[in-house]
Design a protein around this motif. Structure first.
Motif, PDB file in Angstrom:
ATOM      1  N   UNK A  50      -1.068  24.769 -44.816  1.00  0.00           N
ATOM      2  CA  UNK A  50      -1.544  23.620 -45.570  1.00  0.00           C
ATOM      3  C   UNK A  50      -2.795  24.045 -46.333  1.00  0.00           C
ATOM      4  N   UNK A  51      -2.821  23.745 -47.629  1.00  0.00           N
ATOM      5  CA  UNK A  51      -3.965  24.075 -48.470  1.00  0.00           C
ATOM      6  C   UNK A  51      -4.650  22.804 -48.951  1.00  0.00           C
ATOM      7  N   UNK A  52      -5.951  22.780 -48.847  1.00  0.00           N
ATOM      8  CA  UNK A  52      -6.763  21.681 -49.361  1.00  0.00           C
ATOM      9  C   UNK A  52      -7.805  22.283 -50.289  1.00  0.00           C
ATOM     10  N   UNK A  53      -7.791  21.870 -51.551  1.00  0.00           N
ATOM     11  CA  UNK A  53      -8.707  22.423 -52.554  1.00  0.00           C
ATOM     12  C   UNK A  53      -8.601  23.946 -52.621  1.00  0.00           C
ATOM     13  N   UNK A  54      -7.345  24.429 -52.604  1.00  0.00           N
ATOM     14  CA  UNK A  54      -7.033  25.858 -52.712  1.00  0.00           C
ATOM     15  C   UNK A  54      -7.526  26.683 -51.530  1.00  0.00           C
ATOM     16  N   UNK A  55      -7.872  26.020 -50.432  1.00  0.00           N
ATOM     17  CA  UNK A  55      -8.305  26.724 -49.228  1.00  0.00           C
ATOM     18  C   UNK A  55      -7.329  26.429 -48.088  1.00  0.00           C
ATOM     19  N   UNK A  56      -7.010  27.450 -47.311  1.00  0.00           N
ATOM     20  CA  UNK A  56      -6.099  27.275 -46.185  1.00  0.00           C
ATOM     21  C   UNK A  56      -6.783  26.427 -45.116  1.00  0.00           C
ATOM     22  N   UNK A  57      -6.170  25.298 -44.797  1.00  0.00           N
ATOM     23  CA  UNK A  57      -6.748  24.389 -43.807  1.00  0.00           C
ATOM     24  C   UNK A  57      -6.018  24.455 -42.481  1.00  0.00           C
ATOM     25  N   UNK A  58      -4.757  24.845 -42.507  1.00  0.00           N
ATOM     26  CA  UNK A  58      -3.985  24.934 -41.264  1.00  0.00           C
ATOM     27  C   UNK A  58      -2.805  25.870 -41.488  1.00  0.00           C
ATOM     28  N   UNK A  59      -2.374  26.530 -40.410  1.00  0.00           N
ATOM     29  CA  UNK A  59      -1.274  27.472 -40.536  1.00  0.00           C
ATOM     30  C   UNK A  59      -0.510  27.553 -39.225  1.00  0.00           C
ATOM     31  N   UNK A  60       0.812  27.682 -39.334  1.00  0.00           N
ATOM     32  CA  UNK A  60       1.666  27.876 -38.161  1.00  0.00           C
ATOM     33  C   UNK A  60       2.641  28.997 -38.456  1.00  0.00           C
ATOM     34  N   UNK A  61       2.712  29.987 -37.557  1.00  0.00           N
ATOM     35  CA  UNK A  61       3.624  31.115 -37.739  1.00  0.00           C
ATOM     36  C   UNK A  61       4.169  31.521 -36.374  1.00  0.00           C
ATOM     37  N   UNK A  62       5.481  31.430 -36.206  1.00  0.00           N
ATOM     38  CA  UNK A  62       6.085  31.749 -34.905  1.00  0.00           C
ATOM     39  C   UNK A  62       7.582  31.914 -35.041  1.00  0.00           C
ATOM     40  N   UNK A  63       8.200  32.545 -34.048  1.00  0.00           N
ATOM     41  CA  UNK A  63       9.649  32.587 -33.903  1.00  0.00           C
ATOM     42  C   UNK A  63       9.992  32.234 -32.459  1.00  0.00           C
ATOM     43  N   UNK A  64      11.082  31.513 -32.287  1.00  0.00           N
ATOM     44  CA  UNK A  64      11.561  31.134 -30.963  1.00  0.00           C
ATOM     45  C   UNK A  64      13.052  31.475 -30.842  1.00  0.00           C
ATOM     46  N   UNK A  65      13.456  32.198 -29.804  1.00  0.00           N
ATOM     47  CA  UNK A  65      12.560  32.942 -28.928  1.00  0.00           C
ATOM     48  C   UNK A  65      11.895  34.069 -29.711  1.00  0.00           C
ATOM     49  N   UNK A  66      11.077  34.868 -29.043  1.00  0.00           N
ATOM     50  CA  UNK A  66      10.451  36.001 -29.717  1.00  0.00           C
ATOM     51  C   UNK A  66      11.540  36.846 -30.369  1.00  0.00           C
ATOM     52  N   UNK A  67      11.322  37.243 -31.634  1.00  0.00           N
ATOM     53  CA  UNK A  67      12.378  37.887 -32.399  1.00  0.00           C
ATOM     54  C   UNK A  67      12.875  39.155 -31.729  1.00  0.00           C
ATOM     55  N   UNK A  68      14.186  39.229 -31.557  1.00  0.00           N
ATOM     56  CA  UNK A  68      14.832  40.438 -31.073  1.00  0.00           C
ATOM     57  C   UNK A  68      15.059  41.361 -32.263  1.00  0.00           C
ATOM     58  N   UNK A  69      14.678  42.618 -32.125  1.00  0.00           N
ATOM     59  CA  UNK A  69      14.905  43.581 -33.192  1.00  0.00           C
ATOM     60  C   UNK A  69      15.072  44.958 -32.581  1.00  0.00           C
ATOM     61  N   UNK A  70      16.102  45.681 -33.028  1.00  0.00           N
ATOM     62  CA  UNK A  70      16.371  47.001 -32.464  1.00  0.00           C
ATOM     63  C   UNK A  70      17.037  47.863 -33.520  1.00  0.00           C
ATOM     64  N   UNK A  71      16.827  49.184 -33.428  1.00  0.00           N
ATOM     65  CA  UNK A  71      17.470  50.141 -34.316  1.00  0.00           C
ATOM     66  C   UNK A  71      18.262  51.148 -33.502  1.00  0.00           C
ATOM     67  N   UNK A  72      19.242  51.776 -34.144  1.00  0.00           N
ATOM     68  CA  UNK A  72      20.080  52.783 -33.500  1.00  0.00           C
ATOM     69  C   UNK A  72      20.103  54.004 -34.417  1.00  0.00           C
ATOM     70  N   UNK A  73      20.550  55.234 -33.994  1.00  0.00           N
ATOM     71  CA  UNK A  73      21.477  55.423 -32.880  1.00  0.00           C
ATOM     72  C   UNK A  73      20.871  55.177 -31.501  1.00  0.00           C
TER      73      UNK A  73
END
Length: 302
Positions: free
Chosen positions: A46-69
Motif C-alpha cells: 500500500x502506497x500513501x503519497x508515493x511512500x510504502x505504508x504497508x506490505x505483505x509478502x508470503x507463500x503458503x505453504x512455504x514454496x517447494x522448489x527443487x532442481x535435478x538431476x
C-alpha cells in the motif's frame, strides 16, 4: 573399368557415410529439471503519497522448489494458517494487509536422473476451504471484505515430459464454489463472464480487465504460460487464479492510498532441459567421408 571404379568408390563411401551417420546420430539426454509449487502467494503493498505504508509478502505453504538431476518427490502442507501483516497509515491503526485460512498443499516430482530416454517433471498445488481477505480489520473501519476470495477446492497442475526434441507441456486447474466479495458486496461472477466451464479449467488465460469496474484490478483464471520453442527446453507455469493490482485506489474503503502487487491462488511450475550426445561432430564425419573417397579411388586404380 570406370563402372567398377565408381561402384567400388560408391561402396566405400556408403560404408563410411553409414558409420559417420551412426557416430553423429544423437542420443538425447534430459540433463536437468526444475519445479515449484505453492497454494497461496501474496505480494501486496500500500502506497500513501508515493511512500510504502504497508506490505505483505508470503507463500503458503512455504514454496517447494527443487532442481535435478537427482530424482525427487516432495510435498508440504500448511493447515489453517492465518497470515497477516500489521500497518499504520492515514489514521488507520493496526490494519492487517492480508489474512487467509485454509488447508494449503504443494507437491513437486521429477524422475530426471541424467540418463537417456523420456522423463517427466511436475508441480501441483491445492487449497481447500479457502478464505482470503485483503485488508482484514475491524478498527477503526470494517474492511474485512475490501476484497475477499473464497473457494471449497482450488488446484493447479503443471507437467513437462518427453525427451530432447520432443518435449510436451501440460497445464490445468480446477476452481470449485468460487465466490468473490468487494467492499462487502458479492460480485456477480456470471455477469462478469465467469461460468462453470471457466471454473473447470477448460479455458486457459481467461482474463477480466478492471474486474468489477475497479480500475487497475485484473483477474486471470487458469493462467498458463508455456515456453517450448527450443528443442532442448520446455516449461509450463499455471496459476489457477491471479489478481493483479496496479494502483488500485482505496478511497472507497476510506483509505487515501493505492494498492499494488498480486494475489495468486494455486501456483505450479515445471521445466526440463535436454541435450543430444554426439561422439563425432559433423566436420569430423565429413573429413572421414572425403578421405574414404580418395582411398577408394586409389585402390580401384591399382
Amino acid at each position: 573399368m570406370m563402372n567398377r571404379l565408381m561402384k567400388k568408390s560408391a561402396g566405400y563411401c556408403g560404408l563410411v557415410l553409414g558409420f559417420s551417420m551412426i557416430a553423429t546420430g544423437a542420443q538425447a539426454t534430459v540433463i536437468a529439471s526444475e519445479s515449484n509449487a505453492y497454494a497461496l502467494g501474496v505480494d501486496l503493498s500500500v502506497e500513501v503519497n508515493n511512500l510504502a505504508a504497508a506490505q505483505a509478502s508470503l507463500t503458503l505453504p512455504s514454496m517447494l522448489q527443487q532442481t535435478a538431476p537427482g530424482a525427487y518427490d516432495m510435498s508440504n502442507t500448511a493447515i489453517s494458517v492465518d497470515a497477516s501483516v500489521g500497518a499504520t497509515f492515514s489514521g488507520l491503526q493496526d490494519a492487517d494487509v492480508f489474512a487467509s485460512t485454509g488447508v494449503f498443499n504443494g507437491q513437486i516430482t521429477s524422475d530426471v536422473d541424467g540418463g537417456n530416454e523420456s522423463r517427466m517433471t511436475t508441480g501441483y498445488s491445492e487449497v481447500n476451504g479457502l478464505s482470503s481477505n485483503v485488508f482484514d480489520t475491524t478498527f477503526p473501519l470494517d474492511l474485512s471484505a475490501l476484497l475477499s476470495v473464497n473457494s471449497t477446492t482450488l488446484n493447479s497442475y503443471s507437467e513437462v515430459s518427453g525427451d530432447w526434441g520432443s518435449f510436451t507441456a501440460v497445464g490445468s486447474s480446477i476452481i470449485e464454489d468460487l465466490s468473490i466479495f468487494f467492499l462487502g458486496s458479492q460480485v456477480d461472477l456470471l455477469s462478469e463472464g465467469i461460468t462453470a466451464d471457466v471454473l473447470a479449467g477448460s479455458t486457459p488465460n481467461f482474463q477480466l480487465i478492471d474486474f468489477n469496474g475497479i480500475a487497475g484490478l485484473d483477474l486471470i483464471l487458469n493462467e498458463q504460460n508455456s515456453t517450448c520453442s527450443m528443442s532442448g527446453f520446455c516449461s509450463m507455469e499455471v496459476n489457477a487464479l491471479r489478481f493483479a493490482f496496479e494502483g488500485v485506489s482505496l478511497l472507497d474503503a476510506g483509505i487515501d492510498g493505492l494498492l499494488n502487487g498480486e494475489l495468486i491462488i494455486g501456483h505450479s511450475y515445471a521445466e526440463m532441459t535436454g541435450m543430444p550426445t554426439a561422439p563425432v561432430n559433423a566436420p569430423a564425419a565429413l573429413g572421414m567421408l572425403l578421405m574414404a573417397t580418395a582411398i577408394s579411388v586409389l585402390r580401384a586404380r591399382r
